[in-house]
Every structure is written in C-alpha cells, then in structure tokens.
Design a protein around this motif. Structure first.
Motif, PDB file in Angstrom:
ATOM      1  N   SER A 191      56.173  -0.774 -49.184  1.00  0.00           N
ATOM      2  CA  SER A 191      55.191   0.309 -49.154  1.00  0.00           C
ATOM      3  C   SER A 191      55.672   1.500 -49.978  1.00  0.00           C
ATOM      4  O   SER A 191      54.908   2.082 -50.753  1.00  0.00           O
ATOM      5  CB  SER A 191      54.921   0.753 -47.716  1.00  0.00           C
ATOM      6  OG  SER A 191      54.376  -0.300 -46.973  1.00  0.00           O
ATOM      7  N   ALA A 192      56.945   1.863 -49.820  1.00  0.00           N
ATOM      8  CA  ALA A 192      57.519   2.976 -50.590  1.00  0.00           C
ATOM      9  C   ALA A 192      57.508   2.650 -52.083  1.00  0.00           C
ATOM     10  O   ALA A 192      57.185   3.514 -52.913  1.00  0.00           O
ATOM     11  CB  ALA A 192      58.930   3.273 -50.115  1.00  0.00           C
TER      12      ALA A 192
ATOM     13  N   ASP B 211      55.123  10.046 -46.196  1.00  0.00           N
ATOM     14  CA  ASP B 211      53.916   9.938 -45.376  1.00  0.00           C
ATOM     15  C   ASP B 211      52.953   8.910 -45.961  1.00  0.00           C
ATOM     16  O   ASP B 211      52.348   8.120 -45.225  1.00  0.00           O
ATOM     17  CB  ASP B 211      53.205  11.290 -45.270  1.00  0.00           C
ATOM     18  CG  ASP B 211      54.020  12.337 -44.543  1.00  0.00           C
ATOM     19  OD1 ASP B 211      54.817  11.972 -43.667  1.00  0.00           O
ATOM     20  OD2 ASP B 211      53.840  13.532 -44.858  1.00  0.00           O
ATOM     21  N   LEU B 212      52.805   8.935 -47.280  1.00  0.00           N
ATOM     22  CA  LEU B 212      51.928   7.965 -47.930  1.00  0.00           C
ATOM     23  C   LEU B 212      52.458   6.543 -47.737  1.00  0.00           C
ATOM     24  O   LEU B 212      51.695   5.621 -47.434  1.00  0.00           O
ATOM     25  CB  LEU B 212      51.798   8.281 -49.426  1.00  0.00           C
ATOM     26  CG  LEU B 212      51.093   9.592 -49.776  1.00  0.00           C
ATOM     27  CD1 LEU B 212      51.169   9.842 -51.276  1.00  0.00           C
ATOM     28  CD2 LEU B 212      49.663   9.588 -49.297  1.00  0.00           C
TER      29      LEU B 212
ATOM     30  N   ILE C 219      52.267   6.415 -58.233  1.00  0.00           N
ATOM     31  CA  ILE C 219      52.516   7.785 -58.698  1.00  0.00           C
ATOM     32  C   ILE C 219      53.097   7.775 -60.110  1.00  0.00           C
ATOM     33  O   ILE C 219      52.681   8.564 -60.970  1.00  0.00           O
ATOM     34  CB  ILE C 219      53.428   8.540 -57.715  1.00  0.00           C
ATOM     35  CG1 ILE C 219      52.671   8.802 -56.405  1.00  0.00           C
ATOM     36  CG2 ILE C 219      53.917   9.857 -58.318  1.00  0.00           C
ATOM     37  CD1 ILE C 219      53.516   9.377 -55.292  1.00  0.00           C
ATOM     38  N   ASP C 220      54.040   6.872 -60.372  1.00  0.00           N
ATOM     39  CA  ASP C 220      54.629   6.766 -61.714  1.00  0.00           C
ATOM     40  C   ASP C 220      53.579   6.417 -62.758  1.00  0.00           C
ATOM     41  O   ASP C 220      53.574   6.977 -63.864  1.00  0.00           O
ATOM     42  CB  ASP C 220      55.751   5.727 -61.747  1.00  0.00           C
ATOM     43  CG  ASP C 220      57.026   6.202 -61.081  1.00  0.00           C
ATOM     44  OD1 ASP C 220      57.170   7.431 -60.873  1.00  0.00           O
ATOM     45  OD2 ASP C 220      57.885   5.353 -60.773  1.00  0.00           O
ATOM     46  N   GLU C 221      52.694   5.500 -62.425  1.00  0.00           N
ATOM     47  CA  GLU C 221      51.659   5.099 -63.387  1.00  0.00           C
ATOM     48  C   GLU C 221      50.718   6.255 -63.676  1.00  0.00           C
ATOM     49  O   GLU C 221      50.338   6.491 -64.828  1.00  0.00           O
ATOM     50  CB  GLU C 221      50.883   3.886 -62.861  1.00  0.00           C
ATOM     51  CG  GLU C 221      49.906   3.321 -63.856  1.00  0.00           C
ATOM     52  CD  GLU C 221      50.521   2.914 -65.183  1.00  0.00           C
ATOM     53  OE1 GLU C 221      49.847   3.110 -66.225  1.00  0.00           O
ATOM     54  OE2 GLU C 221      51.660   2.412 -65.199  1.00  0.00           O
TER      55      GLU C 221
ATOM     56  N   VAL D 240      50.662   3.361 -45.846  1.00  0.00           N
ATOM     57  CA  VAL D 240      50.495   2.033 -46.447  1.00  0.00           C
ATOM     58  C   VAL D 240      51.118   0.980 -45.534  1.00  0.00           C
ATOM     59  O   VAL D 240      50.534  -0.081 -45.288  1.00  0.00           O
ATOM     60  CB  VAL D 240      51.121   1.973 -47.864  1.00  0.00           C
ATOM     61  CG1 VAL D 240      51.167   0.550 -48.384  1.00  0.00           C
ATOM     62  CG2 VAL D 240      50.338   2.868 -48.823  1.00  0.00           C
ATOM     63  N   PHE D 241      52.290   1.271 -45.005  1.00  0.00           N
ATOM     64  CA  PHE D 241      52.973   0.354 -44.089  1.00  0.00           C
ATOM     65  C   PHE D 241      52.081   0.027 -42.887  1.00  0.00           C
ATOM     66  O   PHE D 241      51.912  -1.138 -42.523  1.00  0.00           O
ATOM     67  CB  PHE D 241      54.304   0.967 -43.626  1.00  0.00           C
ATOM     68  CG  PHE D 241      54.931   0.275 -42.459  1.00  0.00           C
ATOM     69  CD1 PHE D 241      55.517  -0.972 -42.603  1.00  0.00           C
ATOM     70  CD2 PHE D 241      54.931   0.863 -41.200  1.00  0.00           C
ATOM     71  CE1 PHE D 241      56.099  -1.620 -41.518  1.00  0.00           C
ATOM     72  CE2 PHE D 241      55.504   0.228 -40.115  1.00  0.00           C
ATOM     73  CZ  PHE D 241      56.090  -1.018 -40.281  1.00  0.00           C
ATOM     74  N   ARG D 242      51.485   1.040 -42.282  1.00  0.00           N
ATOM     75  CA  ARG D 242      50.674   0.841 -41.082  1.00  0.00           C
ATOM     76  C   ARG D 242      49.351   0.142 -41.377  1.00  0.00           C
ATOM     77  O   ARG D 242      48.914  -0.715 -40.619  1.00  0.00           O
ATOM     78  CB  ARG D 242      50.387   2.172 -40.392  1.00  0.00           C
ATOM     79  CG  ARG D 242      51.536   2.653 -39.523  1.00  0.00           C
ATOM     80  CD  ARG D 242      51.192   3.886 -38.703  1.00  0.00           C
ATOM     81  NE  ARG D 242      51.482   5.101 -39.483  1.00  0.00           N
ATOM     82  CZ  ARG D 242      50.567   5.922 -39.986  1.00  0.00           C
ATOM     83  NH1 ARG D 242      49.301   5.730 -39.787  1.00  0.00           N
ATOM     84  NH2 ARG D 242      50.935   6.983 -40.690  1.00  0.00           N
TER      85      ARG D 242
END
Length: 112
Positions: free
Chosen positions: A26-27, A10-11, A34-36, A15-17
């Motif tokens: 975007s993914a 969803d996130l 999230i990793d950071e 971002v894509f939109r």
C-alpha cells in the motif's frame, strides 16, 4: 479552522484497509502514484484527476513588485509555478460539507 493533516502514511493505511494490499504494498502504491504525478508535472504536463482537480505548470513573466516594509520597487524574476484547480465536483462536496457543518452549529433561537 484546525483540521487534521492527511499524510502519505494515512493514504497508505487507507489503501491497506480498503483494497486489502499489505501495508508495504500500500505504501509503495501511494509512493508510485505520487511520484508519477510529480514527474508529469515536472515534465510540464497537465495532470487531471477527474472529479478531483487539475495540476498545471504555468510560466509567470518578470514583473515589478514592491517591498512592503520599505516601499522600494523590486523586479521579480520570471518563473514557473504549479497551479491547482479544484474540479466542480470537489467544490460542490466542500460547499455541501460546509453548509451541513454550519447548520449543525447554528444555535436554537430563544423562545419568547
């Protein structure tokens, strides 16, 4: 209070939109962010996202707990836990949305 769960997908779609990157980019961007955040928390750093929240690792000391079924005292080992503290901006947005939803659901008073 049943609500939709927001996922990584969803996130990435958001971002894509809104940003206009490809779905793959975007993914990857969402995963990188999230990793950071996760890596910083694991290193013991405080992560503060302005107008959203603060994530922090806290050390908890050993303490005595109680088994609720038997009443037996059990030592709880020391550990590190992550805390999430919502910013005042987020708290106000939640309160405003709750108040608006509650006002919308309020039934009309009977006319006598």
């Amino acid at each position: 209070m049943a609500g939709k769960t927001v996922t990584r997908a969803d996130l990435a779609e958001s971002v894509f939109r809104k940003v206009g990157l490809s779905r793959t980019e975007s993914a990857e961007l969402v995963e990188t962010v999230i990793d950071e955040i996760c890596n910083a928390i694991v290193r013991g750093e405080v992560v503060k996202l302005s107008s959203f929240a603060t994530f922090q690792v806290r050390a908890k000391n050993e303490r005595i707990g109680r088994n609720p079924k038997t009443g037996e005292e059990v030592p709880i080992s020391p550990r590190r836990v992550m805390t999430f503290k919502a910013s005042n901006v987020l708290k106000q947005r939640i309160l405003k949305a709750h108040t608006a939803r509650k006002a919308k659901q309020k039934p009309a008073s009977p006319v006598a």
